[in-house]
Scaffold this active site. Structure first.
Site, PDB file in Angstrom:
ATOM      1  N   THR A  30      -8.516   2.731   8.976  1.00 52.69           N
ATOM      2  CA  THR A  30      -9.007   3.452  10.159  1.00 52.69           C
ATOM      3  C   THR A  30     -10.087   2.684  10.921  1.00 52.69           C
ATOM      4  O   THR A  30     -10.047   2.594  12.156  1.00 52.69           O
ATOM      5  CB  THR A  30      -9.538   4.838   9.725  1.00 52.69           C
ATOM      6  OG1 THR A  30      -8.418   5.592   9.246  1.00 52.69           O
ATOM      7  CG2 THR A  30     -10.199   5.585  10.858  1.00 52.69           C
TER       8      THR A  30
ATOM      9  N   ASP B 104       0.851  -1.198   0.000  1.00 57.50           N
ATOM     10  CA  ASP B 104       0.000   0.000   0.000  1.00 57.50           C
ATOM     11  C   ASP B 104       0.889   1.252   0.000  1.00 57.50           C
ATOM     12  O   ASP B 104       1.825   1.348   0.798  1.00 57.50           O
ATOM     13  CB  ASP B 104      -0.862  -0.049   1.283  1.00 57.50           C
ATOM     14  CG  ASP B 104      -1.991   0.942   1.289  1.00 57.50           C
ATOM     15  OD1 ASP B 104      -2.431   1.371   0.210  1.00 57.50           O
ATOM     16  OD2 ASP B 104      -2.459   1.283   2.404  1.00 57.50           O
TER      17      ASP B 104
ATOM     18  N   GLY C  47      -7.641   8.547   7.411  1.00 57.25           N
ATOM     19  CA  GLY C  47      -7.782   8.835   8.834  1.00 57.25           C
ATOM     20  C   GLY C  47      -9.220   8.949   9.313  1.00 57.25           C
ATOM     21  O   GLY C  47     -10.170   8.643   8.581  1.00 57.25           O
TER      22      GLY C  47
ATOM     23  N   GLU D  20      -1.795   6.073  -8.393  1.00 62.34           N
ATOM     24  CA  GLU D  20      -2.754   7.075  -7.896  1.00 62.34           C
ATOM     25  C   GLU D  20      -2.605   8.379  -8.664  1.00 62.34           C
ATOM     26  O   GLU D  20      -1.498   8.840  -8.919  1.00 62.34           O
ATOM     27  CB  GLU D  20      -2.519   7.302  -6.390  1.00 62.34           C
ATOM     28  CG  GLU D  20      -3.481   8.319  -5.782  1.00 62.34           C
ATOM     29  CD  GLU D  20      -3.510   8.260  -4.247  1.00 62.34           C
ATOM     30  OE1 GLU D  20      -3.442   7.152  -3.680  1.00 62.34           O
ATOM     31  OE2 GLU D  20      -3.585   9.337  -3.624  1.00 62.34           O
TER      32      GLU D  20
HETATM   33  P1  13P Z   1      -8.861   4.950   5.869  1.00 62.03           P
HETATM   34  O1  13P Z   1      -7.945   5.798   6.674  1.00 62.03           O
HETATM   35  O2  13P Z   1     -10.113   5.691   5.502  1.00 62.03           O
HETATM   36  O3  13P Z   1      -9.162   3.626   6.481  1.00 62.03           O
HETATM   37  O4  13P Z   1      -8.113   4.653   4.468  1.00 62.03           O
HETATM   38  C1  13P Z   1      -7.137   3.648   4.390  1.00 62.03           C
HETATM   39  C2  13P Z   1      -6.346   3.695   3.134  1.00 62.03           C
HETATM   40  O5  13P Z   1      -6.632   4.376   2.187  1.00 62.03           O
HETATM   41  C3  13P Z   1      -5.157   2.826   3.096  1.00 62.03           C
HETATM   42  O6  13P Z   1      -4.452   2.963   1.903  1.00 62.03           O
HETATM   43  O1  G3H Z   2      -3.041   4.877   3.888  1.00 59.07           O
HETATM   44  C1  G3H Z   2      -2.290   4.514   4.766  1.00 59.07           C
HETATM   45  C2  G3H Z   2      -2.659   3.421   5.692  1.00 59.07           C
HETATM   46  O2  G3H Z   2      -3.697   3.808   6.552  1.00 59.07           O
HETATM   47  C3  G3H Z   2      -1.436   2.929   6.419  1.00 59.07           C
HETATM   48  O3  G3H Z   2      -0.988   3.825   7.360  1.00 59.07           O
HETATM   49  O4  G3H Z   2       1.488   4.173   7.145  1.00 59.07           O
HETATM   50  O5  G3H Z   2       0.323   4.333   9.382  1.00 59.07           O
HETATM   51  O6  G3H Z   2       0.647   2.126   8.264  1.00 59.07           O
HETATM   52  P1  G3H Z   2       0.453   3.601   8.073  1.00 59.07           P
HETATM   53 ZN    ZN Z   3      -4.559   4.951   1.150  1.00 55.57          ZN
END
Ligand code: 13P
Ligand code: G3H
Ligand code: ZN
Length: 307
Positions: free
Chosen positions: A256, A82, A181, A134
């Protein structure tokens, strides 16, 4: 079942009008919760690991855990990077056995984003690994006061089509008003669903919605009841998520809501049973809460029964 490519999961989703959740993990309990939910709901799933999750847990721990669980639970699952920031982390993940990567160069200028994404796509495709990219910036749209600001941040449909064509990315994450978030909107939540439909009309590949947590009221209330301080937390309403899926979103990123559920579960045990000091009872309660949230997401996204 061995890990599969995310393309195998997402192309049918886009074709048949449902979405598959990409749930962020960084430990044993989150991973178990996601797989238990997927097995119960007979849903395919994408398990997502950010760079900081990899730093926290380690490549091999994450890979072996997720690979084993896919096999053990008989779930069709992909292991996804991710928000990979460059080619280096993408290559490391591919070498370790990740079956899907994201290159997020969305903060760069358009041409630089095209170059960075194309480079990752070229290398990843040689290894048979699909690539998410993205275009646009995830940010609170309420803060974008002028039309120009808004247009600069949100994904432009014609540019999206050109971007996919030029980079060869397999999935495209778009900006339509969500943000990461627990504090996504100050006022009324609003997504630009018309923009999404326009993008979907020009890009046939699976579209991705980041920042898609709903911050469900009951989950928030449980966390708050046991002491969490999250005033003003607000997410994307579940109805808007349903509309987004109807309009072409095939991958939905959730982190989140899992964090909130975990927090509530752990806080509940610590508050209600102060005599408990067995870590399994403490984090086990967080695991249960996550499992319930993930099952609810799978129903909402329509991926239940598609595994
Ligand atoms: P949220 O913070 O809305 O859960 O989004 C997570 C996300 O986009 C991880 O890549
Ligand atoms: O979009 C990001 C994810 O919520 C992951 O967050 O870098 O704190 O693991 P993180
Ligand atoms: Zn994300």
């Amino acid at each position: 079942m061995p890990l599969v490519s995310s393309k195998e999961i997402l192309v049918p989703a886009r074709e048949h009008g449902y979405a598959v959740g990409a749930f962020n993990t960084s430990n044993l309990e989150i991973s178990q919760a996601v797989f238990e939910a997927a097995a119960e709901m007979k849903s395919p799933v994408i398990v997502a690991t950010s760079e900081s999750a990899i730093e926290y847990a380690g490549f091999d721990n994450l890979l072996n855990m997720v690979r084993h669980m896919a096999d053990y639970f008989g779930v069709k699952a992909a292991l996804h990077l991710d928000h990979g920031k460059d080619l280096d982390i993408a290559v490391k993940c591919i070498r370790h056995g990740w079956t899907s990567v994201m290159i997020d160069a969305s903060k760069l200028e358009y041409e630089e984003n095209v170059a960075a994404t194309s480079a990752v796509a070229q290398v990843a495709h040689m290894a048979g690994v699909p690539v998410e990219a993205e275009l646009g910036r995830l940010a609170g749209i309420e803060d974008m006061v002028s039309v120009d600001e808004r247009e600069a941040a949100l994904t432009d449909p014609a540019q999206a089509a050109e971007f996919v064509e030029r980079t060869g990315c397999d999935f495209l994450a778009i900006a339509i008003g969500t943000s990461h978030g627990a504090y996504k909107f100050k006022g009324e939540p609003k997504l630009e669903l018309d923009r999404l439909s326009e993008i979907a009309g020009m890009v046939e590949r699976p579209l991705v919605l980041h920042g898609a947590s709903s911050v469900p009221q009951d989950v928030l209330e449980t966390a708050a009841k046991y002491g969490a301080k999250l005033p003003g937390a607000k997410g994307v309403p579940e109805d808007a998520i349903k509309e987004a899926v109807k309009s072409g979103i095939a991958k939905i990123n959730i982190d989140t809501d899992l964090r909130l559920a975990f927090t509530g579960g752990v806080r509940r045990v610590l508050t209600e049973s102060p005599e408990v000091f067995d870590p399994r009872k403490i984090v086990g309660s967080g695991r249960e809460a996550i499992r319930d949230v993930v099952k609810r997401k799978m129903r909402l996204f329509g991926s239940d029964g598609k595994g």
